[in-house]
Design a protein around this motif. Structure first.
Motif, short mmCIF file in Angstrom:
data_model
loop_
_atom_site.label_atom_id
_atom_site.label_comp_id
_atom_site.label_asym_id
_atom_site.label_seq_id
_atom_site.Cartn_x
_atom_site.Cartn_y
_atom_site.Cartn_z
N SER A 78 0.83 -1.19 0.00
CA SER A 78 0.00 0.00 0.00
C SER A 78 0.87 1.25 0.00
O SER A 78 1.88 1.30 0.70
CB SER A 78 -0.92 0.02 1.23
N LEU A 97 -11.75 -3.27 -3.95
CA LEU A 97 -11.26 -3.35 -2.58
C LEU A 97 -10.27 -2.26 -2.21
O LEU A 97 -9.91 -2.11 -1.05
CB LEU A 97 -10.58 -4.71 -2.35
N ILE A 98 -9.80 -1.50 -3.20
CA ILE A 98 -8.74 -0.54 -2.93
C ILE A 98 -9.11 0.88 -3.35
O ILE A 98 -9.94 1.10 -4.23
CB ILE A 98 -7.42 -0.95 -3.63
N TRP A 116 -5.53 -0.22 0.64
CA TRP A 116 -6.70 -1.04 0.91
C TRP A 116 -7.76 -0.25 1.68
O TRP A 116 -7.45 0.46 2.63
CB TRP A 116 -6.30 -2.28 1.70
N ARG A 158 -2.05 -10.92 -6.40
CA ARG A 158 -2.52 -10.28 -5.17
C ARG A 158 -2.64 -11.36 -4.12
O ARG A 158 -3.34 -12.36 -4.31
CB ARG A 158 -3.87 -9.61 -5.41
#
Length: 317
Positions: A158, A231-232, A249, A268
């Motif tokens: 991230s 999801l991000i 995230w 991922r």
């Protein structure tokens, strides 16, 4: 004052200078020595920096890994193409103020941040809970002079970027390890192709294997799953100084990473606390229609038909 209290105070006065450094930093007085199994750990106990040997190799590398996950999972390697063959390594601040890795009594470093440091004043390195190793100069407003996020290896965390710093020419790309025993620069890379319509591209050597399609303003056109409860959070920057893409995230409790690996895919991977293992949740390329140029310049590829063809072929055997 009784004699016990006096003794405690004197001991604190005497030993305090030796404990004045933070457990997450390397300073002029606080190095990491391999033969002492020393590490530094981020403030929240998320990541550690220290020496390790990958797989069945006995070579020694400086890397960053998840501190509390029982399966040692390395996310960054300093000397990936310059291993040390014994336990004499030491990571310290050198005479020029750089963070440098030395083997034994050798005077030339195996690896270094290798930057020009203007002026005087102490520098230090700190491992953050994001997994970023930052190199800072105190007397320059705690300016970050160098960071590991700018020099990724095979793992995308991230807030890390893929793309270019157009002022410095720095290309932030992700390259596979050579093998599970060798973190040296491998043959698979995940990078951004600049131009009028920038795209993310996965390469095997110099040959493109997969591409993301162009940026629409919200998503990459070749990744339709980005539009379905993705999801991000994503960020795309296109300025005179920078061309980059990054993400984080939405659920901060997830432990996740993207890895470009030597088998030719970017995956991922999520940590499953119940099974105490890593789970692959998505791969690029995802099916045969994802492969670059699979159907030719004007071809049409239907992944569902491809799946049916494979199933029918299996029924004939």
């Amino acid at each position: 004052m009784n004699s016990v209290n006096w003794l405690i105070r004197m001991l604190l006065v005497f030993f305090l200078p030796y404990f004045s450094f933070s457990a997450d930093t390397i300073t002029l007085d606080n190095s990491i020595q391999d033969n002492n199994d020393q590490v530094i750990v981020s403030a929240g106990n998320i990541f550690a920096l220290g020496f390790f040997s990958p797989g069945s190799s006995t070579n020694r590398y400086v890397g960053i890994w998840y501190y509390q996950i029982p399966v040692k999972t390395v996310v960054w390697v300093a000397n990936r193409d310059n291993p040390i063959n014994d336990s004499s390594g030491i990571l310290r601040i050198d005479a020029g103020g750089n963070l440098a890795l030395f083997q034994g009594n050798q005077t030339l470093p195996v690896w270094s941040t290798n930057i020009s440091i203007a002026g005087s004043g102490s520098t230090f390195a700190q491992i953050l809970d994001s997994g970023n190793l930052v190199f800072i100069q105190k007397n320059n407003g705690n300016a970050v002079l160098w960071q590991s996020f700018g020099y990724p290896t095979n793992t995308w965390l991230s807030y890390m970027k893929v793309g270019f710093n157009l002022r410095t020419g720095l290309n932030q790309a992700y390259t596979s390890w050579k093998s599970s025993d060798d973190p040296g620069v491998g043959n698979i890379s995940f990078r951004m192709n600049p131009g009028v319509s920038p795209q993310l591209v996965l390469y095997k050597g110099s040959i493109p294997v997969w591409r993301s399609g162009t940026w629409t303003g919200k998503m990459w056109s070749g990744l339709p799953e980005m539009s379905r409860n993705f999801l991000i959070n994503v960020s795309f920057v296109d300025t005179d100084d920078e061309l980059s893409f990054s993400s984080d995230w939405k659920d901060s409790s997830l432990i996740a990473r993207y890895v470009t690996n030597e088998t030719g895919v970017t995956q991922r991977i999520l940590w499953n606390n119940a099974s105490q293992s890593w789970i692959i949740s998505y791969s690029i390329p995802n099916d045969q229609c994802d492969f670059y140029g699979h159907c030719g310049p004007n071809g049409y590829c239907n992944p569902y038909l491809a799946q049916e063809s494979r199933r029918d072929a299996g029924m004939l055997h």
